[in-house]
Write a protein that holds these residues in place. Structure first.
Motif, PDB file in Angstrom:
ATOM      1  N   THR A  18       0.826  -1.208   0.000  1.00 33.65           N
ATOM      2  CA  THR A  18       0.000   0.000   0.000  1.00 33.65           C
ATOM      3  C   THR A  18       0.857   1.254   0.000  1.00 33.65           C
ATOM      4  O   THR A  18       0.644   2.173  -0.811  1.00 33.65           O
ATOM      5  N   ALA A  19       1.837   1.313   0.892  1.00 32.98           N
ATOM      6  CA  ALA A  19       2.689   2.500   0.988  1.00 32.98           C
ATOM      7  C   ALA A  19       3.449   2.744  -0.313  1.00 32.98           C
ATOM      8  O   ALA A  19       3.539   3.879  -0.801  1.00 32.98           O
ATOM      9  N   LEU A  20       3.977   1.681  -0.902  1.00 35.35           N
ATOM     10  CA  LEU A  20       4.739   1.837  -2.137  1.00 35.35           C
ATOM     11  C   LEU A  20       3.833   2.251  -3.290  1.00 35.35           C
ATOM     12  O   LEU A  20       4.190   3.122  -4.095  1.00 35.35           O
ATOM     13  N   SER A  21       2.652   1.662  -3.378  1.00 34.80           N
ATOM     14  CA  SER A  21       1.751   2.004  -4.478  1.00 34.80           C
ATOM     15  C   SER A  21       1.292   3.454  -4.377  1.00 34.80           C
ATOM     16  O   SER A  21       1.165   4.143  -5.403  1.00 34.80           O
ATOM     17  N   LEU A  22       1.063   3.949  -3.180  1.00 35.17           N
ATOM     18  CA  LEU A  22       0.672   5.350  -3.008  1.00 35.17           C
ATOM     19  C   LEU A  22       1.788   6.282  -3.466  1.00 35.17           C
ATOM     20  O   LEU A  22       1.547   7.255  -4.195  1.00 35.17           O
ATOM     21  N   ALA A  23       3.007   5.983  -3.039  1.00 40.83           N
ATOM     22  CA  ALA A  23       4.137   6.832  -3.415  1.00 40.83           C
ATOM     23  C   ALA A  23       4.362   6.816  -4.925  1.00 40.83           C
ATOM     24  O   ALA A  23       4.607   7.861  -5.544  1.00 40.83           O
ATOM     25  N   LEU A  24       4.269   5.650  -5.541  1.00 37.08           N
ATOM     26  CA  LEU A  24       4.486   5.548  -6.983  1.00 37.08           C
ATOM     27  C   LEU A  24       3.343   6.196  -7.759  1.00 37.08           C
ATOM     28  O   LEU A  24       3.563   6.779  -8.827  1.00 37.08           O
ATOM     29  N   ALA A  25       2.121   6.096  -7.241  1.00 36.46           N
ATOM     30  CA  ALA A  25       0.994   6.742  -7.915  1.00 36.46           C
ATOM     31  C   ALA A  25       1.200   8.252  -7.974  1.00 36.46           C
ATOM     32  O   ALA A  25       0.874   8.893  -8.983  1.00 36.46           O
TER      33      ALA A  25
END
Length: 306
Positions: A18-25
């Protein structure tokens, strides 16, 4: 001009997807497409560890809360709905970031499944009524007559698979095994797909999972489960999901609170092992072993290098 990017963030529960997907988004003008077989259900917030309201406000999320817990939701259902979301994101110039740990859903979305017709609720109702009249062996007996090959593969007690096999055979007026298992799936073609897998150190991951499972109970998992039982009934299939199973056992008195928490913790660790086994067998996944900022830096390097 190269195809637009589709980024898939996969890995075990608790690994930081979740944290990585938010940052990459935020970095890639993206929106997040959940790939989780429990988060699709409305009202199942705590036990599914859905993104919080603040996280959803930060970046638009898709494929959350798309079905009631009383509904059966298949990988085929997910693939059809998910591909509609991807088409919409593509039309708006957004980068899809598919994030989750349900490997079969991801495979269905990206690689496709052999085509089968959607469920027919009226036919299903008639078939269930026949089972009530003729007994649990009725579906297997019926399937043995119309599709012996499928009947040989499906256990006589697996009512869900038997129902689906009979339904497909009757809807298409030919055996399930005659066409659909031989028909090739249709892979997703509109995107350049990059898969990133998270595999943090196991000791740290297990510690995080133990903490997460305990916090689910502290944050009201049992109360949420009571509410779901009141609304959808004690036999609601979605309540067999990890965490909810233990909450139901606590409600029924078959496990103490402490036993329920310990069972959920062990269940999350076992589930993480199975997820890693699944994804390790998938091709073309670029693995990252760190949490937090290092994983974001490494993910950016992977994307830029491909």
């Amino acid at each position: 001009m190269s195809d637009p990017l589709l980024l898939a963030i996969v890995g075990p529960t608790g690994s930081g997807k979740t944290a990585l997907s938010l940052a990459l988004a935020e970095e890639l003008n993206g929106e997040i497409v959940s790939c989780d077989s429990v988060s699709i259900y409305r009202g199942m917030e705590i036990g599914s560890a859905k993104p919080t309201a603040a996280e959803r406000a930060r970046i638009p999320h898709h494929m959350l809360d798309v079905a009631d817990p009383s509904e059966a939701y298949t990988a085929g259902d997910y693939s059809r709905a998910g591909r509609e979301v991807l088409a919409d994101l593509h039309s708006r110039g957004k980068t899809p970031i598919v994030a989750g740990g349900t490997g079969l859903y991801l495979r269905a979305l990206l690689d496709g499944l052999s085509p089968v017709p959607p469920r027919d609720e009226e036919l299903r109702k008639r078939l269930r009524h026949s089972v009530q009249r003729h007994g649990d062996a009725h579906l297997h007996s019926l399937l043995s007559r119309i599709d012996p090959k499928a009947a040989a593969r499906i256990h006589a007690n697996d009512q869900s698979k038997l129902l689906r096999a009979v339904e497909i055979s009757l809807l298409e007026r030919r055996p399930l095994s005659a066409q659909f298992h031989a028909a090739p799936p249709e892979p997703l073609k509109e995107f350049r797909i990059v898969k990133i897998g998270l595999t943090p150190p196991r000791a740290i991951l297990y510690q995080r999972l133990d903490t997460r499972a305990a916090e689910m109970f502290t944050n009201g998992l049992v109360e949420e489960t009571r509410s779901l039982i009141a609304r959808y009934g004690k036999d609601c299939r979605a309540l067999t999901s990890l965490g909810y199973t233990q909450a139901v056992a606590e409600i029924n008195g078959t496990l103490t609170h402490e036993q329920a928490v310990a069972s959920a913790q062990q269940g999350h660790r076992n589930y993480a092992k199975r997820q890693l086994t699944w994804f390790r067998a998938e091709p073309d996944i670029h693995w990252i072993e760190d949490f937090g900022a290092p994983s974001l830096k490494r993910a950016a390097e992977i994307i830029q290098s491909l």
